[in-house]
Design a protein around this motif. Structure first.
Motif, short mmCIF file in Angstrom:
data_model
loop_
_atom_site.label_atom_id
_atom_site.label_comp_id
_atom_site.label_asym_id
_atom_site.label_seq_id
_atom_site.Cartn_x
_atom_site.Cartn_y
_atom_site.Cartn_z
N GLU A 165 0.73 -74.38 64.22
CA GLU A 165 1.55 -75.48 64.72
C GLU A 165 1.93 -76.46 63.62
N ALA A 166 1.30 -76.35 62.45
CA ALA A 166 1.65 -77.23 61.32
C ALA A 166 2.90 -76.76 60.59
N LEU A 167 3.41 -75.59 60.93
CA LEU A 167 4.61 -75.05 60.28
C LEU A 167 5.88 -75.49 61.01
N SER A 168 6.98 -75.51 60.29
CA SER A 168 8.28 -75.73 60.91
C SER A 168 8.60 -74.56 61.82
N PRO A 169 9.47 -74.73 62.80
CA PRO A 169 9.81 -73.62 63.71
C PRO A 169 10.27 -72.36 62.98
N GLU A 170 11.09 -72.53 61.95
CA GLU A 170 11.59 -71.36 61.23
C GLU A 170 10.46 -70.66 60.47
N ALA A 171 9.59 -71.42 59.82
CA ALA A 171 8.48 -70.82 59.10
C ALA A 171 7.51 -70.13 60.05
N ARG A 172 7.34 -70.71 61.23
CA ARG A 172 6.45 -70.09 62.19
C ARG A 172 7.05 -68.79 62.72
N ARG A 173 8.37 -68.77 62.92
CA ARG A 173 9.02 -67.53 63.36
C ARG A 173 8.85 -66.44 62.32
N ARG A 174 9.01 -66.81 61.04
CA ARG A 174 8.82 -65.82 59.98
C ARG A 174 7.38 -65.32 59.96
#
Length: 473
Positions: free
Chosen positions: A395-404
């Motif tokens: 959850e500390a990642l941006s949405p795009e980084a989490r998707r990757r």
């Protein structure tokens, strides 16, 4: 200098793709008096599929993989602190040079800890198995070596310990603390029974030992896993700054001494290569001539080896052609596209990136993604840093980084491509193979592993948001 004995139990046997699950440490002072023992266990990182064989051997259950006090990152950070707090010390393990040291180095690298904390900070590194091999070759009468039905030496820790009166049952032989205690007792036994050989091996536990022995360029005796070879140290390795190139003096140099570099390289790559590279930082089995020449198998008279050595040193072009040949030895090696397999191919971590990695561990998780983008320059480390955030606090990642991260996790666990790591489909297939070969009493444990793998696979079909909790819960 004191001693720090250590042992790992791991998810498998591939250091780039597997991880330590248990680490045991036993520290003594210079007089071998016990100071402390410590056992660490961690949860399995969500991107790693453990080897079913390893789980069966160690007795680790799926529940044990999920319910431990530390994440993999936390356990490795604690191991790094132990190595720092004990500095300098003699690190002692059994088969540690080829396995445990490499597993620790790779796990440190992948968790953004100093990868060479065990080898470049004043520590010595002694492998009791390597020492035992040296003793078996030079002083075989000093230690009892068990043999299998074919007469082949069995050098497993438990078997050797039991043959020499050290208690280590088969059930205990894959528990890290039991292995560490047995390693200490075997080390003490070898010191007592073969003090001269052990003094040599202790000297080689730091690279200054083999470097000093090879400096004169005189014939020496080099040990492998079971055989001694007469060698002549010649040049530094053009591809490994911690290695010295030696020539096998059991071979007549007339067959290769006049070859030009391209033809010499062909010979080096053949089954009868005259080259032996001695890694000075990996505790080589290396003896002065007078210590071990008596143990050579089918030896020539000493003067034959001396004459060959003189011919090699005196040849006008051999050293130049040898250096040119070795410079291109790995020129056609394909580099791995995966960052966890690039520790050696990508070069040493820069001082700036080492400092950034240290800071990465100190700041709050919510700041680490931006910190990585701005301060970590090495592309390997940037990738590994984002992976650690995803595995531990997604959850500390941006949405795009989490998707990757989710795409990476899905590929990592379920791909049908030919990849070097163990996937869930591969592990399930291995479970099916084991069903036909294991003892009936072990089928229940294997079925539990299979059911757990199927549960992980099914969770992926619904999305991977829950999987990182395996590492972070």
């Amino acid at each position: 200098m004191g001693f720090l004995y250590y042992d790992l139990e791991t998810s498998g046997l591939a250091p780039c793709w597997d991880v330590p699950l248990q680490a045991a440490f036993l520290q003594t002072n210079a007089d071998h008096r016990l100071q402390r023992e410590l056992v660490l266990r961690c949860r399995l990182p969500a991107h790693v599929v453990p080897s079913p064989e390893s789980l069966m051997i160690t007795g680790v259950t799926p529940a044990m993989l999920e319910h431990q006090p530390h994440s993999h990152l936390e356990m490795m950070a604690q191991a790094a602190r132990i190595l720092t707090d004990c500095k300098p010390t003699m690190l002692v393990g059994y088969n540690s040079t080829r396995f445990d040291d490499e597993m620790v180095r790779q796990s440190f690298f992948q968790t953004l800890l100093p990868p060479y904390a065990a080898s470049m900070t004043g520590h010595g590194r002694l492998d009791v198995l390597t020492s035992l091999r040296a003793i078996v070759m030079v002083e075989p009468e000093t230690v009892v070596i068990p043999r299998d039905a074919a007469g082949k030496a069995v050098l497993k820790l438990g078997a050797v310990c039991r043959a020499n009166g050290i208690a280590l049952s088969e059930d205990d032989a894959h528990d890290a603390l039991a292995d560490v205690r047995a390693t200490r007792e075997l080390f003490m036994l070898l010191l007592d029974r073969a003090p001269t050989t052990m003094a040599t091996m202790l000297g080689h536990a730091k690279k200054s030992g083999p470097i000093a022995l090879m400096e004169a360029g005189e014939p020496l005796i080099l040990g492998g896993t079971s055989r001694l070879t007469p060698v002549l140290p010649m040049i530094a390795s053009p591809t490994n700054p911690a290695a010295r190139v030696c020539i096998d003096l059991s071979l007549d140099p007339a067959g290769f001494i006049d070859l030009a570099a391209p033809d010499l390289l062909v010979r080096i790559r053949s089954n009868r290569s005259p080259i032996r590279q001695v890694k000075t930082n990996a505790m080589p089995i290396l003896f002065a001539w007078h210590q071990a020449a008596h143990a050579l198998v089918d030896p020539e008279p000493d003067h034959v080896y001396r004459d060959r050595a003189r011919a090699l040193w005196a040849h006008p072009t051999f050293l130049r052609e040898l250096a040119l040949a070795l410079k291109d030895q790995y020129a056609d090696r394909e580099l791995s596209p995966w960052p966890e397999a690039q520790l050696y191919s990508g070069g040493f971590v820069s001082d700036a990136d080492a400092a950034a990695c240290q800071r990465f561990h100190e700041i709050e998780w919510k700041f680490r993604e931006n910190f990585t983008a701005w301060h970590i320059r090495d592309p390997r480390l940037r990738s590994l840093a984002l992976r650690q955030i995803f595995l531990n606090v997604p959850e500390a990642l941006s949405p795009e980084a989490r998707r990757r991260g989710q795409d990476w996790m899905r590929h990592r666990l379920t791909t049908e491509d030919e990849v070097p790591w163990l996937t869930i489909p591969k592990a399930l297939a291995r479970c099916d193979e084991l069903t036909a070969t294991i003892e009936p009493g072990s089928l229940a444990a294997l079925d539990e592993i299979r059911a757990w793998l199927l549960q992980r696979r099914d969770a992926l079909s619904q999305g991977v948001d829950e999987l990182p909790a395996l590492a972070a819960s």
